[in-house]
Design an enzyme around this catalytic site. Sequence first.
Site, PDB file in Angstrom:
ATOM      1  N   LYS A  54      49.964  51.317  44.485  1.00 48.94           N
ATOM      2  CA  LYS A  54      50.492  51.492  45.849  1.00 48.94           C
ATOM      3  C   LYS A  54      51.665  52.466  45.838  1.00 48.94           C
ATOM      4  CE  LYS A  54      48.813  47.014  47.365  1.00 48.94           C
ATOM      5  NZ  LYS A  54      49.042  45.621  47.819  1.00 48.94           N
ATOM      6  N   GLN A  98      54.069  41.513  47.430  1.00 49.03           N
ATOM      7  CA  GLN A  98      52.780  41.313  46.764  1.00 49.03           C
ATOM      8  C   GLN A  98      52.524  39.829  46.525  1.00 49.03           C
ATOM      9  OE1 GLN A  98      50.682  43.835  46.305  1.00 49.03           O
ATOM     10  NE2 GLN A  98      49.110  42.773  45.169  1.00 49.03           N
ATOM     11  N   ASP A 121      51.288  44.635  56.026  1.00 49.60           N
ATOM     12  CA  ASP A 121      50.198  43.818  55.482  1.00 49.60           C
ATOM     13  C   ASP A 121      49.457  43.078  56.592  1.00 49.60           C
ATOM     14  OD1 ASP A 121      49.489  43.734  52.810  1.00 49.60           O
ATOM     15  OD2 ASP A 121      51.259  42.575  52.235  1.00 49.60           O
TER      16      ASP A 121
HETATM   17  N1  L34 Z   1      50.816  41.217  50.026  1.00 51.36           N
HETATM   18  N2  L34 Z   1      49.231  40.917  48.376  1.00 51.36           N
HETATM   19  C1  L34 Z   1      49.628  41.527  49.497  1.00 51.36           C
HETATM   20  N3  L34 Z   1      48.871  42.475  50.120  1.00 51.36           N
HETATM   21  C2  L34 Z   1      47.676  42.817  49.615  1.00 51.36           C
HETATM   22  O1  L34 Z   1      46.887  43.691  50.250  1.00 51.36           O
HETATM   23  C3  L34 Z   1      47.242  42.213  48.418  1.00 51.36           C
HETATM   24  N4  L34 Z   1      46.055  42.568  47.784  1.00 51.36           N
HETATM   25  C4  L34 Z   1      45.266  41.512  47.138  1.00 51.36           C
HETATM   26  C5  L34 Z   1      46.219  40.741  46.210  1.00 51.36           C
HETATM   27  N5  L34 Z   1      47.537  40.540  46.758  1.00 51.36           N
HETATM   28  C6  L34 Z   1      48.034  41.224  47.834  1.00 51.36           C
HETATM   29  C7  L34 Z   1      45.840  43.740  47.145  1.00 51.36           C
HETATM   30  O2  L34 Z   1      46.569  44.710  47.271  1.00 51.36           O
HETATM   31  C8  L34 Z   1      44.233  42.311  46.394  1.00 51.36           C
HETATM   32  N6  L34 Z   1      44.710  43.682  46.390  1.00 51.36           N
HETATM   33  C9  L34 Z   1      44.114  44.745  45.685  1.00 51.36           C
HETATM   34  C10 L34 Z   1      44.592  46.045  45.765  1.00 51.36           C
HETATM   35  C11 L34 Z   1      44.016  47.072  45.066  1.00 51.36           C
HETATM   36  C12 L34 Z   1      42.929  46.843  44.260  1.00 51.36           C
HETATM   37  C13 L34 Z   1      42.425  45.565  44.154  1.00 51.36           C
HETATM   38  C14 L34 Z   1      43.023  44.520  44.863  1.00 51.36           C
HETATM   39  C15 L34 Z   1      42.347  47.978  43.486  1.00 51.36           C
HETATM   40  O3  L34 Z   1      42.792  49.089  43.597  1.00 51.36           O
HETATM   41  N7  L34 Z   1      41.331  47.753  42.648  1.00 51.36           N
HETATM   42  C16 L34 Z   1      40.734  48.774  41.843  1.00 51.36           C
HETATM   43  C17 L34 Z   1      40.851  48.394  40.379  1.00 51.36           C
HETATM   44  C18 L34 Z   1      42.266  48.371  39.936  1.00 51.36           C
HETATM   45  C19 L34 Z   1      42.469  47.783  38.555  1.00 51.36           C
HETATM   46  O4  L34 Z   1      42.173  48.471  37.574  1.00 51.36           O
HETATM   47  O5  L34 Z   1      42.948  46.647  38.468  1.00 51.36           O
HETATM   48  C20 L34 Z   1      39.281  48.927  42.249  1.00 51.36           C
HETATM   49  O6  L34 Z   1      38.737  50.001  42.058  1.00 51.36           O
HETATM   50  O7  L34 Z   1      38.709  47.947  42.758  1.00 51.36           O
END
Ligand code: L34
Length: 300
Positions: A54, A98, A121
């Site tokens: 982020k 987060q 959010d």
């Molecule tokens: N406050 N907490 C708050 N806001 C959010 O919107 C989130 N979330 C969830 C968990 N807690 C939070 C996220 O940001 C889940 N989440 C999230 C964000 C990004 C990715 C996955 C979950 C993401 O970029 N995933 C990548 C893989 C990243 C890795 O290597 O770990 C993908 O390609 O799916």
Amino acid sequence: MSARIISGKEISQQIREELRKEVQELKEKHGVTPGLVTILVGENPASISYVTAKQRTAKDLGFYSVQENLPEEVSESELLALIDKYNKDEKIHGILVQLPLPKHINERKILYAIDPRKDVDGFHPVNVGKMVIGEPCFLPCTPHGILVMLERAQVQVDGADVVVVGRSNIVGKPVANLLLQKRKPVGNATVTVCHTGTRDMAAHTRRADILIVAAGRPKVITADMVKEGAVVIDVGVNRIGTTPEGKAILCGDVDFDAVKEKASAITPVPGGVGPMTITMLMKNTVEAAKLWAGLPCEVG
Ligand code: L34
């Protein structure tokens, strides 16, 4: 026939380019730089990875961005004081704490403390309430990302049978709510929500034209649970191991290899909904900056 892949990575890149231009214009024409603070408590590896991504994206788009790292033992009142500081900070338009938070901190109390005008959010009850009655507000990033993916992939949602697996406040409940609303271009669906109390889940999922899975369990959706030609959106990001190089091995809530032979379109993990979540946070922060500056915006 193998399904069309709906790439969150590609759609994200398009939207990020649009946002980059908008940020530049906001700076040049209005002297406004979108400001985002991300607050991380503790050292959960997944949370670190998401918050880092982020921050990297915010900087890349030209935001003013601040990262706050707090120790696991931080007290609730210290965290509340930090939120209060950023509620008052004129350079910051978006505040993200987060999740999950450590057990000794009352998550609800923290989310209630964020100024709803900076709640990028969309978790504050004021924004949740506005969302449910269909008023302009910050939409939660993951459901918002799913709507945009369906829109850009030109999936027919109006009149479709949508089945959502999972009823969390972050994904299941809001996405179900948004899709049943009479909103354009993505909405007006007939929505069913399945959860751990559902008696015969497969009976529901097999009826779905669009299946959205946010169960938080690896590969719970198998090919026999999916209708031929369905559109499958996999929200799960499960860490099922590590490579010899120490990188996390990820898999979704859907058995991708088998289901892709049956679906007409499917989102991958990684590279699906995850990147869209981050992109919609950026979008919400740009909207928050416009709201703060009194410019026309989508959130109020
Ligand atoms: N406050 N907490 C708050 N806001 C959010 O919107 C989130 N979330 C969830 C968990 N807690 C939070 C996220 O940001 C889940 N989440 C999230 C964000 C990004 C990715 C996955 C979950 C993401 O970029 N995933 C990548 C893989 C990243 C890795 O290597 O770990 C993908 O390609 O799916």
